[in-house]
Design an enzyme around this catalytic site. Structure first.
Site, PDB file in Angstrom:
ATOM      1  N   CYS A 124      78.712  -7.168  64.649  1.00 40.06           N
ATOM      2  CA  CYS A 124      79.701  -6.139  64.294  1.00 40.06           C
ATOM      3  C   CYS A 124      79.180  -4.716  64.504  1.00 40.06           C
ATOM      4  O   CYS A 124      79.966  -3.773  64.502  1.00 40.06           O
ATOM      5  CB  CYS A 124      80.157  -6.311  62.851  1.00 40.06           C
ATOM      6  SG  CYS A 124      80.713  -7.975  62.486  1.00 40.06           S
ATOM      7  N   HIS A 148      83.217  -0.220  59.566  1.00 39.08           N
ATOM      8  CA  HIS A 148      83.549  -1.534  60.114  1.00 39.08           C
ATOM      9  C   HIS A 148      84.538  -2.219  59.174  1.00 39.08           C
ATOM     10  O   HIS A 148      84.374  -2.208  57.956  1.00 39.08           O
ATOM     11  CB  HIS A 148      82.276  -2.364  60.249  1.00 39.08           C
ATOM     12  CG  HIS A 148      82.538  -3.799  60.551  1.00 39.08           C
ATOM     13  ND1 HIS A 148      83.377  -4.195  61.572  1.00 39.08           N
ATOM     14  CD2 HIS A 148      82.094  -4.937  59.955  1.00 39.08           C
ATOM     15  CE1 HIS A 148      83.433  -5.517  61.584  1.00 39.08           C
ATOM     16  NE2 HIS A 148      82.668  -5.990  60.623  1.00 39.08           N
ATOM     17  N   ASN A 208      88.747  -8.971  60.589  1.00 34.31           N
ATOM     18  CA  ASN A 208      87.445  -8.529  61.087  1.00 34.31           C
ATOM     19  C   ASN A 208      87.378  -8.808  62.590  1.00 34.31           C
ATOM     20  O   ASN A 208      87.329  -9.965  63.003  1.00 34.31           O
ATOM     21  CB  ASN A 208      86.354  -9.294  60.329  1.00 34.31           C
ATOM     22  CG  ASN A 208      84.953  -8.889  60.724  1.00 34.31           C
ATOM     23  OD1 ASN A 208      84.751  -8.226  61.749  1.00 34.31           O
ATOM     24  ND2 ASN A 208      83.986  -9.291  59.922  1.00 34.31           N
TER      25      ASN A 208
HETATM   26  O1  UT7 Z   1      81.474  -8.544  59.657  1.00 32.51           O
HETATM   27  C1  UT7 Z   1      80.352  -8.448  58.846  1.00 32.51           C
HETATM   28  C2  UT7 Z   1      80.018  -9.679  58.193  1.00 32.51           C
HETATM   29  N1  UT7 Z   1      80.982 -10.288  57.336  1.00 32.51           N
HETATM   30  C3  UT7 Z   1      81.308  -9.768  56.138  1.00 32.51           C
HETATM   31  O2  UT7 Z   1      81.073  -8.632  55.837  1.00 32.51           O
HETATM   32  C4  UT7 Z   1      81.952 -10.695  55.149  1.00 32.51           C
HETATM   33  C5  UT7 Z   1      81.270 -10.564  53.816  1.00 32.51           C
HETATM   34  N2  UT7 Z   1      81.762 -11.467  52.783  1.00 32.51           N
HETATM   35  C6  UT7 Z   1      83.014 -11.384  52.275  1.00 32.51           C
HETATM   36  O3  UT7 Z   1      83.812 -10.606  52.702  1.00 32.51           O
HETATM   37  C7  UT7 Z   1      83.343 -12.274  51.103  1.00 32.51           C
HETATM   38  O4  UT7 Z   1      82.159 -12.838  50.588  1.00 32.51           O
HETATM   39  C8  UT7 Z   1      84.362 -13.382  51.443  1.00 32.51           C
HETATM   40  C9  UT7 Z   1      85.720 -12.771  51.671  1.00 32.51           C
HETATM   41  C10 UT7 Z   1      83.904 -14.148  52.662  1.00 32.51           C
HETATM   42  C11 UT7 Z   1      84.468 -14.361  50.266  1.00 32.51           C
HETATM   43  O5  UT7 Z   1      84.830 -13.674  49.092  1.00 32.51           O
HETATM   44  P1  UT7 Z   1      84.015 -13.923  47.738  1.00 32.51           P
HETATM   45  O6  UT7 Z   1      84.680 -13.149  46.692  1.00 32.51           O
HETATM   46  O7  UT7 Z   1      82.570 -13.625  48.026  1.00 32.51           O
HETATM   47  O8  UT7 Z   1      84.269 -15.459  47.493  1.00 32.51           O
HETATM   48  P2  UT7 Z   1      83.224 -16.668  47.431  1.00 32.51           P
HETATM   49  O9  UT7 Z   1      82.638 -16.928  48.776  1.00 32.51           O
HETATM   50  O10 UT7 Z   1      82.294 -16.405  46.303  1.00 32.51           O
HETATM   51  O11 UT7 Z   1      84.203 -17.865  47.078  1.00 32.51           O
HETATM   52  C12 UT7 Z   1      84.928 -17.897  45.864  1.00 32.51           C
HETATM   53  C13 UT7 Z   1      85.766 -19.169  45.843  1.00 32.51           C
HETATM   54  C14 UT7 Z   1      84.976 -20.407  46.181  1.00 32.51           C
HETATM   55  O12 UT7 Z   1      85.416 -21.446  45.329  1.00 32.51           O
HETATM   56  P3  UT7 Z   1      84.556 -21.877  44.037  1.00 32.51           P
HETATM   57  O13 UT7 Z   1      83.208 -22.277  44.570  1.00 32.51           O
HETATM   58  O14 UT7 Z   1      84.474 -20.624  43.182  1.00 32.51           O
HETATM   59  O15 UT7 Z   1      85.356 -22.966  43.452  1.00 32.51           O
HETATM   60  C15 UT7 Z   1      85.402 -20.713  47.612  1.00 32.51           C
HETATM   61  O16 UT7 Z   1      85.325 -22.092  47.910  1.00 32.51           O
HETATM   62  O17 UT7 Z   1      86.821 -19.086  46.807  1.00 32.51           O
HETATM   63  C16 UT7 Z   1      86.826 -20.258  47.623  1.00 32.51           C
HETATM   64  N3  UT7 Z   1      87.323 -19.909  48.944  1.00 32.51           N
HETATM   65  C17 UT7 Z   1      88.636 -19.864  49.241  1.00 32.51           C
HETATM   66  N4  UT7 Z   1      89.730 -20.116  48.515  1.00 32.51           N
HETATM   67  C18 UT7 Z   1      90.924 -19.973  49.111  1.00 32.51           C
HETATM   68  C19 UT7 Z   1      86.624 -19.550  50.043  1.00 32.51           C
HETATM   69  N5  UT7 Z   1      87.457 -19.279  51.045  1.00 32.51           N
HETATM   70  C20 UT7 Z   1      88.701 -19.459  50.584  1.00 32.51           C
HETATM   71  C21 UT7 Z   1      89.981 -19.334  51.159  1.00 32.51           C
HETATM   72  N6  UT7 Z   1      91.072 -19.583  50.389  1.00 32.51           N
HETATM   73  N7  UT7 Z   1      90.172 -18.931  52.437  1.00 32.51           N
END
Ligand code: UT7
Length: 329
Positions: free
Chosen positions: A116, A256, A286
């Site tokens: 990115c 970004h 993204n």
């Molecule tokens: O481009 C540069 C690199 N990329 C980034 O900058 C991305 C950086 N990361 C993020 O933006 C965030 O970490 C995400 C958007 C990817 C995830 O958000 P989060 O608040 O960190 O959620 P999490 O990964 O901690 O997941 C929370 C819950 C999990 O369930 P449990 O374990 O709490 O039961 C996931 O399984 O949300 C679940 N989950 C979803 N639920 C519904 C993960 N993806 C999804 C989804 N829909 N698409």
């Protein structure tokens, strides 16, 4: 070196016409919904390349707009620097395909691969070539067909990404405008928090790679999030220091576009209020190396960047890589 050396003489972008809304993931059998995606990321929809659309066609479309605004023809380009994490082919570079498509016969062309951060890395590399006397006119493109490298069975990644391209023509500055400061860093010890485990030379394609889907993007989202905020915050500090400016001097910040929460945290750290931050992650998701060029083009088209505007660009991506740049228009 005495800056500014290079200025952004023309900016252009391209996004595929197909728009995919969050609601459409349910029909693919994914356990996700609009509410989760909007709350956690700010994304509502993304553009998805159609079968005939490649990085070559998307980057050429963006580049043609940038060249026309800069008042140049393909024969004027000395160097093409192309950033992508989703190259059309593994060999040769996508930059040479773009060169052939444009007919930029005098140009040297190569890819930079900083995920990115690639477009900012590309601008910094091109500025350096211009400073060294190796180029007068550079075309810097960020282009992604990320929908072809994400796993459409993995809800934790496929909802995040989209396709598109952004481009800028760099020309020599007359001293009144252009790139005022730059910063770039990497930390390869964290590579496996966001990567494609297989499909390259270390783990070439075979049946197992196809079966275990390890050629698709894998991400530890929560860890990446923390590093993104920390690194983009550092990058804004370094770019401001380098230009001897503070957040109050910035007319527009274009981070970004990965996640609205990362954008808000970075803006807060830089002491830039959200009304001075350009956001389009809701409409594109993204788009990795395309993201800042796409956003800058929109910001210019809507009058949020005017002659004299001081703009802070900041990126973070796989690698990890992070970079920033302050440019006066
Ligand atoms: O481009 C540069 C690199 N990329 C980034 O900058 C991305 C950086 N990361 C993020 O933006 C965030 O970490 C995400 C958007 C990817 C995830 O958000 P989060 O608040 O960190 O959620 P999490 O990964 O901690 O997941 C929370 C819950 C999990 O369930 P449990 O374990 O709490 O039961 C996931 O399984 O949300 C679940 N989950 C979803 N639920 C519904 C993960 N993806 C999804 C989804 N829909 N698409």
């Amino acid at each position: 070196m005495n800056r500014p050396i290079a200025h952004l003489a023309g900016v252009g972008s391209f996004a595929p016409s197909r728009v995919m809304r969050n609601e459409e993931f349910a029909a693919l059998g994914l356990d996700t919904n609009d509410e989760w995606i909007v709350q956690r990321t700010g994304i509502r929809e993304r553009h998805v390349a159609g079968p005939g659309e490649t990085n070559k066609t998307m980057s050429a479309a963006a580049a043609r707009v940038a060249m026309s605004r800069a008042g140049i023809t393909p024969g004027d380009i000395d160097v093409i620097v192309l950033g992508t994490a989703s190259p059309d082919r593994l060999l040769p570079s996508t930059a040479v395909d773009l060169q052939a498509e444009l007919g930029a016969s005098r140009a040297a062309a190569f890819d930079v691969m900083a995920a990115c951060s690639s477009w900012l890395y590309g601008l910094i590399v091109a500025e350096g070539l211009m400073a060294a006397g190796g180029a007068q006119t550079a075309l810097v493109v960020g282009t992604e067909k990320l929908t072809s490298i994400v796993d459409w069975q993995d809800r934790s990644t496929c909802v995040l990404f989209g396709d598109g391209a952004g481009a800028a023509v760099l020309k020599r500055s007359d001293g009144s405008k252009g790139i005022l400061s730059t910063f770039m860093r990497s930390d390869g010890t964290l590579a496996e928090l966001l990567y494609r485990p297989s499909g390259g030379a270390a783990h070439p394609f075979n049946q197992q790679v196809l079966d275990d889907r390890s050629f698709y993007v894998k991400m530890e989202g929560r860890e990446v999030f923390k590093h993104a905020v920390r690194s983009m915050s550092e990058a804004t500090d370094r770019a401001l220091d380098g230009a001897r400016l503070t957040g109050a001097d910035i007319d527009l910040m274009i981070p970004h576009q990965a996640n609205i929460r990362i954008i808000e945290a970075t803006a807060k750290h830089a002491n830039v209020s959200m009304d001075k931050v350009y956001v389009n992650v809701d409409r594109y998701g993204n788009t990795s190396s395309a993201s800042i060029g796409l956003a800058l083009d929109e910001a210019m088209a809507s009058g949020r960047v005017k002659p004299g505007s001081t703009v802070l660009l900041v990126a973070f991506g796989a690698g990890f890589t992070w970079a920033s740049l302050i440019v006066r228009f």
